[in-house]
Design a protein around this motif. Structure first.
Motif: not given
Length: 124
Positions: A4-7, A43-44, A48-49
């Motif tokens: 899963x895409x995290x950040x 969401x999910x 974003x940093x």
């Protein structure tokens, strides 16, 4: 478990300005900042940093899937604040949106020059 895409870290000239721009357009939640990062939560559980690197920023492309109502609000904000936008990634159709892939889309740049895209239907 599938991946899963995290950040991701988005290089910014001014991390606070960039985070506020994305927060406003994406209607994102602020997340606690730490160290060199200003953070937003999507969401999910995607974060974003935003950080200010000590190197020249290279343009990146980030696309966000939004619903029709969100697209309308975001597009109105782009227009009302004078953000230059295009219907295509080549920037040959200024001031327009597109209806490709069965939905609507628009391209524009963030305060640091990254290419952003809002779409209402995924490409696949």
């Amino acid at each position: 478990m599938p991946a899963l895409f995290n950040h991701t870290i988005i290089a910014s000239r001014d991390r606070t300005v960039s985070a506020e721009f994305y927060r406003s357009i994406l209607e994102a939640d602020e997340a606690p900042a730490w160290g060199p990062f200003s953070n937003l939560s999507l969401a999910g559980g995607v974060m974003l940093q935003f950080a200010e690197p000590p190197v020249e920023i290279q343009m990146q492309h980030y696309a966000f899937l939004v619903d029709e109502a969100h697209f309308d609000r975001a597009y109105q904000q782009l227009v009302s604040t004078g953000v230059e936008h295009w219907a295509d990634p080549q920037m040959t159709r200024p001031g327009e949106t597109n209806t490709e892939h069965g939905g609507r889309g628009v391209y524009f740049k963030d305060p640091s020059g990254h290419a952003l895209e809002l779409i209402t239907k995924p490409y696949f």
